[in-house]
Design an enzyme around this catalytic site. Sequence first.
Site, PDB file in Angstrom:
ATOM      1  N   LYS A   1       0.242  -9.644  -3.143  1.00  9.25           N
ATOM      2  CA  LYS A   1      -0.444  -8.610  -3.281  1.00  9.25           C
ATOM      3  C   LYS A   1       0.053  -7.562  -4.267  1.00  9.25           C
ATOM      4  O   LYS A   1      -0.397  -6.751  -4.992  1.00  9.25           O
ATOM      5  CB  LYS A   1      -0.947  -7.659  -2.089  1.00  9.25           C
TER       6      LYS A   1
ATOM      7  N   GLU B   1      -7.327   3.031  -9.703  1.00  7.85           N
ATOM      8  CA  GLU B   1      -6.599   4.047  -9.324  1.00  7.85           C
ATOM      9  C   GLU B   1      -6.416   3.492  -7.778  1.00  7.85           C
ATOM     10  O   GLU B   1      -4.728   3.998  -7.526  1.00  7.85           O
ATOM     11  CB  GLU B   1      -7.502   5.296  -9.188  1.00  7.85           C
TER      12      GLU B   1
ATOM     13  N   GLY C   1       4.264  -4.600   5.534  1.00  8.04           N
ATOM     14  CA  GLY C   1       3.967  -5.403   4.736  1.00  8.04           C
ATOM     15  C   GLY C   1       3.081  -5.216   3.620  1.00  8.04           C
ATOM     16  O   GLY C   1       2.679  -4.168   3.317  1.00  8.04           O
TER      17      GLY C   1
HETATM   18  P1  ATR Z   1       5.357  -9.468   3.758  1.00  6.59           P
HETATM   19  O1  ATR Z   1       6.509  -9.003   4.416  1.00  6.59           O
HETATM   20  O2  ATR Z   1       5.656 -10.712   2.742  1.00  6.59           O
HETATM   21  O3  ATR Z   1       4.414  -8.434   2.960  1.00  6.59           O
HETATM   22  P2  ATR Z   1       3.154  -9.615   5.307  1.00  6.59           P
HETATM   23  O4  ATR Z   1       2.377 -10.656   6.339  1.00  6.59           O
HETATM   24  O5  ATR Z   1       2.401  -8.683   4.583  1.00  6.59           O
HETATM   25  O6  ATR Z   1       4.376 -10.038   4.692  1.00  6.59           O
HETATM   26  O7  ATR Z   1       3.968  -8.711   6.542  1.00  6.59           O
HETATM   27  C1  ATR Z   1       4.652  -9.232   7.582  1.00  6.59           C
HETATM   28  C2  ATR Z   1       4.627  -8.021   8.564  1.00  6.59           C
HETATM   29  O8  ATR Z   1       4.809  -8.466  10.029  1.00  6.59           O
HETATM   30  C3  ATR Z   1       6.086  -7.199   8.137  1.00  6.59           C
HETATM   31  O9  ATR Z   1       5.890  -5.715   8.681  1.00  6.59           O
HETATM   32  C4  ATR Z   1       6.918  -7.867   8.962  1.00  6.59           C
HETATM   33  O10 ATR Z   1       8.224  -7.056   9.337  1.00  6.59           O
HETATM   34  P3  ATR Z   1       9.424  -7.347   8.482  1.00  6.59           P
HETATM   35  O11 ATR Z   1       9.277  -6.665   7.436  1.00  6.59           O
HETATM   36  O12 ATR Z   1      10.706  -7.056   9.327  1.00  6.59           O
HETATM   37  O13 ATR Z   1       9.537  -9.103   8.142  1.00  6.59           O
HETATM   38  C5  ATR Z   1       6.071  -8.037  10.448  1.00  6.59           C
HETATM   39  N1  ATR Z   1       6.573  -8.990  11.307  1.00  6.59           N
HETATM   40  C6  ATR Z   1       6.291 -10.506  11.236  1.00  6.59           C
HETATM   41  N2  ATR Z   1       7.108 -11.199  12.184  1.00  6.59           N
HETATM   42  C7  ATR Z   1       7.372 -10.128  12.924  1.00  6.59           C
HETATM   43  C8  ATR Z   1       8.335 -10.147  14.088  1.00  6.59           C
HETATM   44  N3  ATR Z   1       8.524 -11.302  14.727  1.00  6.59           N
HETATM   45  N4  ATR Z   1       8.694  -9.099  14.794  1.00  6.59           N
HETATM   46  C9  ATR Z   1       8.271  -7.775  14.087  1.00  6.59           C
HETATM   47  N5  ATR Z   1       7.822  -7.892  12.943  1.00  6.59           N
HETATM   48  C10 ATR Z   1       7.355  -8.759  12.413  1.00  6.59           C
END
Ligand code: ATR
Length: 262
Positions: free
Chosen positions: A65, A77, A127
């Site tokens: 994204k 915007e 994320g």
């Molecule tokens: P991206 O990080 O590539 O944008 P996303 O799916 O949009 O991918 O975001 C995943 C979110 O889930 C993130 O906030 C991620 O935390 P991190 O930034 O620390 O990676 C969170 N997430 C995924 N697995 C997790 C876990 N096992 N424990 C805590 N947070 C997790």
Amino acid sequence: MNKYLVIGNPIKHSLSPVIHNHWYKMHNEDAIYEKKKVDEEELEDLISDVKSGKISGINVTVPFKNSVIKHLDILSEIAEATQSVNTIYKYNGNIYGHNTDCEGFALSLIQTKFKTQGKTAFILGAGGVTSSIIYSLKLRGVSKICVSNRTKQKAENLKKLFPEIEILDWGKKPSNFDIIINTTSLGLKENDKIEIDFSDCKDKLFYDLIYSRKTNFLKEREILNYTKNGMSMFIFQAQIAYESWFGYKPSIEDNLWELLLN
Ligand code: ATR
């Protein structure tokens, strides 16, 4: 026949083809919508395909994204403010990037009759979609937003975009917030659990953006609190994306949820 795509990685779980193809059929549009798993190196060529007319529109999901932005000519915007694009199309020779997650989320809160003005919000995750949630809440007059993410640096990055947000270390107990939103991917798997003590948030709205299942995050709170999953946000963001491409809103019938869940 016009071709539309949702791109991401992973993409298998996406229900976007189901909802868009359903609307094409319903409104007699000569179009097809497919999902495509891509790598970052392929983004440029895909955008060229939009420019040449080979593809009429693209939806973008995790994790592109933000990284897709550098290939686009003009941002709306909201896309600019959130640095997040989920809808792409060509208009007057330029490739536009728009963000329909913000409005989709806002419409889902209106549907829930949750009044955001002056309320406090706690957001789990930092994320790709989190900036849209923050921007949407800000527009709707939320008085305080606190973000907690496992990787603190990503929450700090969001603070550069939205200096007013507070950050709480991952795992720490939040105080009494009015709405608690999970934007992480924790919950996609059956046994995923978010090990955070929310006992200070009673009689509040727990919202999980995950739409494919009832997560433990919601299951554990549905007796003492209000809960909402991401399905209506998903439907509304898709409806606005469709409108950007076709110029009218497709109808949302009562049985759409069933169609998507089956
Ligand atoms: P991206 O990080 O590539 O944008 P996303 O799916 O949009 O991918 O975001 C995943 C979110 O889930 C993130 O906030 C991620 O935390 P991190 O930034 O620390 O990676 C969170 N997430 C995924 N697995 C997790 C876990 N096992 N424990 C805590 N947070 C997790």
